[in-house]
Design a protein around this motif. Structure first.
Motif, mmCIF file in Angstrom:
data_model
loop_
_atom_site.group_PDB
_atom_site.id
_atom_site.type_symbol
_atom_site.label_atom_id
_atom_site.label_comp_id
_atom_site.label_asym_id
_atom_site.label_seq_id
_atom_site.Cartn_x
_atom_site.Cartn_y
_atom_site.Cartn_z
ATOM 1 N N ALA A 17 0.835 -1.213 0.000
ATOM 2 C CA ALA A 17 0.000 0.000 0.000
ATOM 3 C C ALA A 17 0.866 1.258 0.000
ATOM 4 C CB ALA A 17 -0.985 -0.033 1.157
ATOM 5 N N CYS A 18 0.570 2.194 0.884
ATOM 6 C CA CYS A 18 1.268 3.485 0.891
ATOM 7 C C CYS A 18 2.738 3.361 1.301
ATOM 8 C CB CYS A 18 0.552 4.474 1.801
ATOM 9 S SG CYS A 18 -1.093 4.898 1.204
ATOM 10 N N ALA A 19 3.118 2.263 1.900
ATOM 11 C CA ALA A 19 4.504 2.066 2.329
ATOM 12 C C ALA A 19 5.355 1.402 1.252
ATOM 13 C CB ALA A 19 4.533 1.227 3.602
ATOM 14 N N SER A 20 4.785 1.088 0.099
ATOM 15 C CA SER A 20 5.479 0.322 -0.936
ATOM 16 C C SER A 20 6.829 0.909 -1.331
ATOM 17 C CB SER A 20 4.600 0.188 -2.185
ATOM 18 O OG SER A 20 3.426 -0.501 -1.899
ATOM 19 N N GLY A 21 6.865 2.198 -1.618
ATOM 20 C CA GLY A 21 8.114 2.829 -2.048
ATOM 21 C C GLY A 21 9.185 2.769 -0.976
ATOM 22 N N THR A 22 8.808 3.098 0.253
ATOM 23 C CA THR A 22 9.761 3.067 1.369
ATOM 24 C C THR A 22 10.241 1.651 1.625
ATOM 25 O OG1 THR A 22 8.656 4.975 2.337
ATOM 26 C CG2 THR A 22 10.079 3.698 3.795
ATOM 27 N N ASP A 23 9.331 0.694 1.595
ATOM 28 C CA ASP A 23 9.720 -0.701 1.797
ATOM 29 C C ASP A 23 10.671 -1.177 0.703
ATOM 30 O OD1 ASP A 23 8.227 -0.875 4.107
ATOM 31 O OD2 ASP A 23 6.582 -2.001 3.191
ATOM 32 N N ALA A 24 10.401 -0.810 -0.558
ATOM 33 C CA ALA A 24 11.276 -1.218 -1.665
ATOM 34 C C ALA A 24 12.676 -0.647 -1.491
ATOM 35 C CB ALA A 24 10.679 -0.774 -2.995
ATOM 36 N N ILE A 25 12.761 0.608 -1.078
ATOM 37 C CA ILE A 25 14.068 1.223 -0.821
ATOM 38 C C ILE A 25 14.789 0.458 0.286
ATOM 39 C CG2 ILE A 25 15.234 3.280 0.081
ATOM 40 C CD1 ILE A 25 13.027 4.924 -1.407
ATOM 41 N N GLY A 26 14.064 0.103 1.335
ATOM 42 C CA GLY A 26 14.672 -0.650 2.442
ATOM 43 C C GLY A 26 15.179 -2.013 2.006
ATOM 44 N N TYR A 27 14.398 -2.731 1.213
ATOM 45 C CA TYR A 27 14.840 -4.035 0.717
ATOM 46 C C TYR A 27 16.065 -3.897 -0.185
ATOM 47 C CZ TYR A 27 10.473 -6.054 2.468
ATOM 48 O OH TYR A 27 9.446 -6.478 3.267
ATOM 49 N N ALA A 28 16.053 -2.899 -1.051
ATOM 50 C CA ALA A 28 17.212 -2.681 -1.933
ATOM 51 C C ALA A 28 18.442 -2.339 -1.115
ATOM 52 C CB ALA A 28 16.901 -1.560 -2.923
ATOM 53 N N LEU A 29 18.286 -1.502 -0.119
ATOM 54 C CA LEU A 29 19.392 -1.152 0.779
ATOM 55 C C LEU A 29 19.973 -2.392 1.443
ATOM 56 C CD1 LEU A 29 21.003 1.105 2.356
ATOM 57 C CD2 LEU A 29 19.172 0.951 4.054
ATOM 58 N N ASP A 30 19.100 -3.250 1.967
ATOM 59 C CA ASP A 30 19.557 -4.491 2.604
ATOM 60 C C ASP A 30 20.332 -5.367 1.619
ATOM 61 O OD1 ASP A 30 18.366 -3.742 4.988
ATOM 62 O OD2 ASP A 30 16.595 -5.027 4.719
ATOM 63 N N GLN A 31 19.852 -5.473 0.389
ATOM 64 C CA GLN A 31 20.534 -6.298 -0.616
ATOM 65 C C GLN A 31 21.912 -5.734 -0.978
ATOM 66 O OE1 GLN A 31 19.414 -9.388 -1.799
ATOM 67 N NE2 GLN A 31 18.147 -8.986 -0.011
ATOM 68 N N ILE A 32 21.984 -4.424 -1.118
ATOM 69 C CA ILE A 32 23.278 -3.794 -1.432
ATOM 70 C C ILE A 32 24.251 -4.022 -0.284
ATOM 71 C CG2 ILE A 32 24.471 -1.599 -1.809
ATOM 72 C CD1 ILE A 32 21.826 -0.669 -3.246
ATOM 73 N N ARG A 33 23.798 -3.787 0.938
ATOM 74 C CA ARG A 33 24.672 -3.991 2.104
ATOM 75 C C ARG A 33 25.113 -5.442 2.234
ATOM 76 N NH1 ARG A 33 21.910 0.154 6.351
ATOM 77 N NH2 ARG A 33 23.168 1.948 5.727
ATOM 78 N N ALA A 34 24.267 -6.369 1.791
ATOM 79 C CA ALA A 34 24.605 -7.797 1.852
ATOM 80 C C ALA A 34 25.542 -8.210 0.718
ATOM 81 C CB ALA A 34 23.326 -8.633 1.803
ATOM 82 N N GLY A 35 25.840 -7.263 -0.198
ATOM 83 C CA GLY A 35 26.760 -7.570 -1.292
ATOM 84 C C GLY A 35 26.114 -8.260 -2.463
ATOM 85 N N ARG A 36 24.807 -8.183 -2.579
ATOM 86 C CA ARG A 36 24.119 -8.868 -3.683
ATOM 87 C C ARG A 36 23.847 -7.946 -4.821
ATOM 88 N NH1 ARG A 36 20.558 -11.232 0.736
ATOM 89 N NH2 ARG A 36 21.879 -12.882 1.467
#
Length: 180
Positions: A161-180
């Motif tokens: 819902a309204c959190a979609s953009g923020t959640d997507a940024i958070g998931y992408a951030l986690d993936q980058i930090r994990a080296g993926r």
């Protein structure tokens, strides 16, 4: 902890069709709300909305391909191209081969769903347009961003819902930090 930075911006919104236009409009206090222009609102009580104005998909992608996309996907592809251009990454195969897409979407191609139902009902319940499902699903946008920009990494869509953009940024951030 590894620092992550945003290197490019793109935006399609009711107040501007670029990050610069949108930011200038927001700083000036401009509203994107206006009388409905995208369809005949005569039978409805609500006469105003916040539509994207003056958007031409063909400015960002092949017109024939754009016709196979829901409007939300056209917006997403355009914004992705702007962001890659802003970051000076368009066409950089070494980067794009490893890049991924994490996109936040509220619902998907709602106008496609409506057209599919209209076709189904008017055909006496025998037919829907063949592109109905591929155009209406929320992850269509992330897939098309990858196809149009030649990105070969992961393509994920978050629908919260309204959190979609923020959640997507958070998931992408986690993936980058994990080296993926």
């Amino acid at each position: 902890m590894r620092k992550i930075v945003v290197t490019g911006l793109g935006c399609v919104s009711p107040v501007g069709n670029s990050a610069d236009e949108t930011w200038a409009a927001l700083k000036a206090g401009k509203s994107g709300v206006a009388p409905i222009a995208g369809y005949d609102a005569t039978p409805f009580k609500v006469k105003y909305d916040a539509e994207v104005k003056d958007f031409k998909a063909s400015d960002y992608m092949d017109a024939k391909e754009a016709r196979k996309m829901a409007r939300f996907t056209q917006f997403a592809v355009a914004a992705s191209k702007m962001a890659l251009d802003d970051a000076k990454l368009s066409g950089n195969e070494a980067v794009l081969d490893k890049a991924g897409v994490y996109l936040g979407v509220g619902i998907g191609g709602f106008e496609v769903t409506e057209a599919g139902f209209k076709s189904y009902f008017s055909s006496n319940f025998t037919r829907t347009p063949p592109m109905t499902i591929p155009e209406l699903i929320p992850n269509e946008a992330a897939g098309n961003i990858c196809i149009v920009n030649n990105i070969h990494g992961p393509a994920h869509t978050v629908c919260t819902a309204c959190a979609s953009g923020t959640d997507a940024i958070g998931y992408a951030l986690d993936q980058i930090r994990a080296g993926r």
